[in-house]
Scaffold this active site. Sequence first.
Site, PDB file in Angstrom:
ATOM      1  N   LEU A 124       0.840  -1.199   0.000  1.00 58.47           N
ATOM      2  CA  LEU A 124       0.000   0.000   0.000  1.00 58.47           C
ATOM      3  C   LEU A 124       0.881   1.258   0.000  1.00 58.47           C
ATOM      4  O   LEU A 124       0.773   2.104  -0.886  1.00 58.47           O
ATOM      5  CB  LEU A 124      -0.933  -0.018   1.232  1.00 58.47           C
ATOM      6  CG  LEU A 124      -1.759   1.234   1.490  1.00 58.47           C
ATOM      7  CD1 LEU A 124      -2.763   1.479   0.351  1.00 58.47           C
ATOM      8  CD2 LEU A 124      -2.532   1.121   2.826  1.00 58.47           C
ATOM      9  N   PRO A 127       6.464   6.058  -1.613  1.00 55.94           N
ATOM     10  CA  PRO A 127       7.368   7.120  -1.153  1.00 55.94           C
ATOM     11  C   PRO A 127       6.600   8.392  -0.784  1.00 55.94           C
ATOM     12  O   PRO A 127       6.942   9.067   0.180  1.00 55.94           O
ATOM     13  CB  PRO A 127       8.295   7.349  -2.357  1.00 55.94           C
ATOM     14  CG  PRO A 127       8.287   6.042  -3.086  1.00 55.94           C
ATOM     15  CD  PRO A 127       6.917   5.455  -2.889  1.00 55.94           C
ATOM     16  N   ALA A 129       3.150   8.530  -0.152  1.00 53.65           N
ATOM     17  CA  ALA A 129       1.846   8.263   0.472  1.00 53.65           C
ATOM     18  C   ALA A 129       2.001   7.245   1.600  1.00 53.65           C
ATOM     19  O   ALA A 129       2.066   6.044   1.351  1.00 53.65           O
ATOM     20  CB  ALA A 129       0.840   7.746  -0.568  1.00 53.65           C
ATOM     21  N   PHE A 155       8.750   0.622   1.815  1.00 47.13           N
ATOM     22  CA  PHE A 155       8.724   0.003   3.154  1.00 47.13           C
ATOM     23  C   PHE A 155       7.823  -1.229   3.190  1.00 47.13           C
ATOM     24  O   PHE A 155       6.986  -1.372   4.089  1.00 47.13           O
ATOM     25  CB  PHE A 155       8.243   1.013   4.218  1.00 47.13           C
ATOM     26  CG  PHE A 155       9.083   2.246   4.336  1.00 47.13           C
ATOM     27  CD1 PHE A 155      10.467   2.173   4.317  1.00 47.13           C
ATOM     28  CD2 PHE A 155       8.486   3.496   4.478  1.00 47.13           C
ATOM     29  CE1 PHE A 155      11.249   3.320   4.435  1.00 47.13           C
ATOM     30  CE2 PHE A 155       9.258   4.641   4.584  1.00 47.13           C
ATOM     31  CZ  PHE A 155      10.634   4.562   4.562  1.00 47.13           C
ATOM     32  N   SER A 157       7.095  -4.824   3.986  1.00 48.66           N
ATOM     33  CA  SER A 157       7.580  -5.983   4.754  1.00 48.66           C
ATOM     34  C   SER A 157       7.422  -7.217   3.880  1.00 48.66           C
ATOM     35  O   SER A 157       6.345  -7.441   3.315  1.00 48.66           O
ATOM     36  CB  SER A 157       6.763  -6.160   6.040  1.00 48.66           C
ATOM     37  OG  SER A 157       6.919  -5.042   6.862  1.00 48.66           O
ATOM     38  N   GLN A 278      12.948  -0.741  46.259  1.00 51.39           N
ATOM     39  CA  GLN A 278      11.632  -0.292  45.826  1.00 51.39           C
ATOM     40  C   GLN A 278      11.704   0.488  44.502  1.00 51.39           C
ATOM     41  O   GLN A 278      10.779   0.420  43.690  1.00 51.39           O
ATOM     42  CB  GLN A 278      11.011   0.576  46.915  1.00 51.39           C
ATOM     43  CG  GLN A 278       9.517   0.471  46.938  1.00 51.39           C
ATOM     44  CD  GLN A 278       8.901   1.167  48.143  1.00 51.39           C
ATOM     45  OE1 GLN A 278       9.343   2.252  48.538  1.00 51.39           O
ATOM     46  NE2 GLN A 278       7.900   0.542  48.714  1.00 51.39           N
ATOM     47  N   GLY A 339      24.157   0.308  32.803  1.00 52.43           N
ATOM     48  CA  GLY A 339      25.175   0.378  31.745  1.00 52.43           C
ATOM     49  C   GLY A 339      25.159  -0.848  30.847  1.00 52.43           C
ATOM     50  O   GLY A 339      25.358  -0.752  29.632  1.00 52.43           O
ATOM     51  N   GLU A 362       1.819   0.370  10.100  1.00 58.45           N
ATOM     52  CA  GLU A 362       0.371   0.093  10.082  1.00 58.45           C
ATOM     53  C   GLU A 362      -0.452   1.202  10.735  1.00 58.45           C
ATOM     54  O   GLU A 362      -1.448   0.952  11.415  1.00 58.45           O
ATOM     55  CB  GLU A 362       0.087  -1.274  10.702  1.00 58.45           C
ATOM     56  CG  GLU A 362       0.680  -2.351   9.812  1.00 58.45           C
ATOM     57  CD  GLU A 362       0.011  -3.685   9.925  1.00 58.45           C
ATOM     58  OE1 GLU A 362       0.729  -4.665   9.751  1.00 58.45           O
ATOM     59  OE2 GLU A 362      -1.200  -3.752  10.145  1.00 58.45           O
TER      60      GLU A 362
HETATM   61  N1  COS Z   1     -13.639   0.660   7.179  1.00 57.35           N
HETATM   62  C1  COS Z   1     -14.450   0.881   6.113  1.00 57.35           C
HETATM   63  N2  COS Z   1     -14.524   2.081   5.493  1.00 57.35           N
HETATM   64  C2  COS Z   1     -13.744   3.063   5.968  1.00 57.35           C
HETATM   65  C3  COS Z   1     -12.891   2.889   7.067  1.00 57.35           C
HETATM   66  C4  COS Z   1     -12.864   1.632   7.691  1.00 57.35           C
HETATM   67  N3  COS Z   1     -12.083   1.396   8.743  1.00 57.35           N
HETATM   68  N4  COS Z   1     -12.251   4.060   7.306  1.00 57.35           N
HETATM   69  C5  COS Z   1     -12.691   4.932   6.398  1.00 57.35           C
HETATM   70  N5  COS Z   1     -13.594   4.330   5.598  1.00 57.35           N
HETATM   71  C6  COS Z   1     -14.359   4.935   4.495  1.00 57.35           C
HETATM   72  C7  COS Z   1     -15.132   6.159   4.975  1.00 57.35           C
HETATM   73  O1  COS Z   1     -16.383   5.781   5.502  1.00 57.35           O
HETATM   74  C8  COS Z   1     -15.250   6.951   3.699  1.00 57.35           C
HETATM   75  O2  COS Z   1     -16.243   6.383   2.896  1.00 57.35           O
HETATM   76  P1  COS Z   1     -17.508   7.238   2.336  1.00 57.35           P
HETATM   77  O3  COS Z   1     -16.924   8.423   1.612  1.00 57.35           O
HETATM   78  O4  COS Z   1     -18.230   6.266   1.448  1.00 57.35           O
HETATM   79  O5  COS Z   1     -18.287   7.642   3.542  1.00 57.35           O
HETATM   80  C9  COS Z   1     -13.925   6.677   2.992  1.00 57.35           C
HETATM   81  O6  COS Z   1     -13.448   5.435   3.517  1.00 57.35           O
HETATM   82  C10 COS Z   1     -12.881   7.748   3.226  1.00 57.35           C
HETATM   83  O7  COS Z   1     -12.707   7.874   4.617  1.00 57.35           O
HETATM   84  P2  COS Z   1     -11.922   9.095   5.256  1.00 57.35           P
HETATM   85  O8  COS Z   1     -12.423  10.370   4.675  1.00 57.35           O
HETATM   86  O9  COS Z   1     -11.969   8.921   6.752  1.00 57.35           O
HETATM   87  O10 COS Z   1     -10.437   8.839   4.708  1.00 57.35           O
HETATM   88  P3  COS Z   1      -9.113   9.665   4.935  1.00 57.35           P
HETATM   89  O11 COS Z   1      -8.427   9.800   3.636  1.00 57.35           O
HETATM   90  O12 COS Z   1      -9.358  10.880   5.769  1.00 57.35           O
HETATM   91  O13 COS Z   1      -8.198   8.622   5.768  1.00 57.35           O
HETATM   92  C11 COS Z   1      -7.183   7.621   7.675  1.00 57.35           C
HETATM   93  C12 COS Z   1      -8.479   8.162   7.011  1.00 57.35           C
HETATM   94  C13 COS Z   1      -6.180   8.721   7.976  1.00 57.35           C
HETATM   95  C14 COS Z   1      -7.628   6.980   8.979  1.00 57.35           C
HETATM   96  C15 COS Z   1      -6.551   6.536   6.751  1.00 57.35           C
HETATM   97  O14 COS Z   1      -6.032   7.104   5.582  1.00 57.35           O
HETATM   98  C16 COS Z   1      -5.460   5.743   7.411  1.00 57.35           C
HETATM   99  O15 COS Z   1      -5.733   4.794   8.159  1.00 57.35           O
HETATM  100  N6  COS Z   1      -4.192   6.103   7.141  1.00 57.35           N
HETATM  101  C17 COS Z   1      -3.075   5.357   7.630  1.00 57.35           C
HETATM  102  C18 COS Z   1      -2.649   4.369   6.622  1.00 57.35           C
HETATM  103  C19 COS Z   1      -1.744   3.352   7.207  1.00 57.35           C
HETATM  104  O16 COS Z   1      -2.033   2.741   8.237  1.00 57.35           O
HETATM  105  N7  COS Z   1      -0.622   3.116   6.542  1.00 57.35           N
HETATM  106  C20 COS Z   1       0.260   2.104   6.924  1.00 57.35           C
HETATM  107  C21 COS Z   1       0.438   1.249   5.730  1.00 57.35           C
HETATM  108  S1  COS Z   1       0.281  -0.411   5.963  1.00 57.35           S
HETATM  109  S2  COS Z   1       1.902  -1.060   6.744  1.00 57.35           S
END
Ligand code: COS
Length: 379
Positions: A124, A127, A129, A155, A157, A278, A339, A362
Amino acid sequence: MDFRLSEEQEMIRKMARDFADNEILPYCQEWDEHHTFPWDTVKKLQELGLMTCGVPAEYGGPGIDHLGQCIISEEICRGDAGLGTTLAASTLLGPDPVYVAASDEQKKWFYGRMMEGALTAFCLTEPGAGSDAGGISTRCVKDGDYYILNGTKQFISNGGVANLYTVFATLDKKMGYKGMCAFMVDRDSPGISTSPPENKLGIRSSNTTQVIFEDVRVPAQNLLGKEGDGFKIAMKTLDISRAVVGAMATGVAQGAFECAVKYAQERQQFGKPIASFQGIQFIIAEMAVLCETARLLYQKAASNQDSGLPYTKMASLAKYWGGEAAMKVSTDAVQVYGGYGYTKDYLAEKYFRDAKIFQIFEGTAQIQKIVIAGDVFRN
Ligand code: COS
């Protein structure tokens, strides 16, 4: 409410714990020092069925529930969080998009390959995103019965060792998260390459690389769900896997805790074991609180998953608190060793370095707070 594990879950815990004691802990400092991916140990995990613990029974796997998968992840990470990352990324995170969104035919293909020994990886992050998972740039363009993928994943895994990838790409970046698609991709497809492994602070026995897609033709039948479903598949995947990461972090905290307790009983100062002071007892007691609360949170998140209850918030709570617990407990473990804890002669410093990633991958600690707060204000 009964907090006891079932007989089967206790059996799974014992098997994974014995494996960590006998096959991981004696070797993990060497893997860490030399940045070794321990293929022989991964093969032993495969023979025990632990590398496929996430494959459902109807597709030939052991059919272990989410809580059982978390328990395995905790125990393997108590031994070595690098190996635990390899296991979790291959048997849980990589195939979770398949678990979430694949058809029966697709599941037969993907899980079938896993049962034959294939390792997997979840692609997912890019660089440009990371936290902004909806902002990916890897393109997918439909061409007859294929999609053509172009882009770079960062990155990843198991990036350099996996045989199968689950890959997220966008039809058009301008569409935002609504343009995202998820695919199952065979590593042997022409046009895929990987970078040399990252030289990391911790979890050094795991393999973390870029995965590069150059005009990679993926059969259209490998699309998971529909075009545009990719973001929600990724989010649902992370909801499941964050409970596992909470469990992995608990394993690091528990390992550091056990080392510190043992050392405190052995180390003599002022004519007695430092455990009798303690000042040390308070540190140990705080560690016990952190290990136990981190464990309770991941167990609740996983148990919600197994019971069909909502779990997005619980998984983020478990992931957030696991990361905090691992960092604090391992920092304090170094402190108990004094140490000596600052040297590579003892495991404490390795747990300390391994712990940091749990506040990052994650979804960072801050992303977990966004998910938790979002849920609090919605409900
Ligand atoms: N399950 C199902 N749908 C989800 C959801 C979930 N857990 N979280 C969000 N959605 C849906 C929302 O309901 C929304 O849908 P609708 O437009 O139909 O209502 C859509 O997805 C977009 O949601 P949102 O606007 O909240 O998305 P954002 O872009 O603001 O992102 C975060 C939310 C920041 C929480 C998300 O991008 C995230 O988890 N980022 C971190 C990514 C990550 O963990 N990266 C590590 C990589 S893996 S090692």
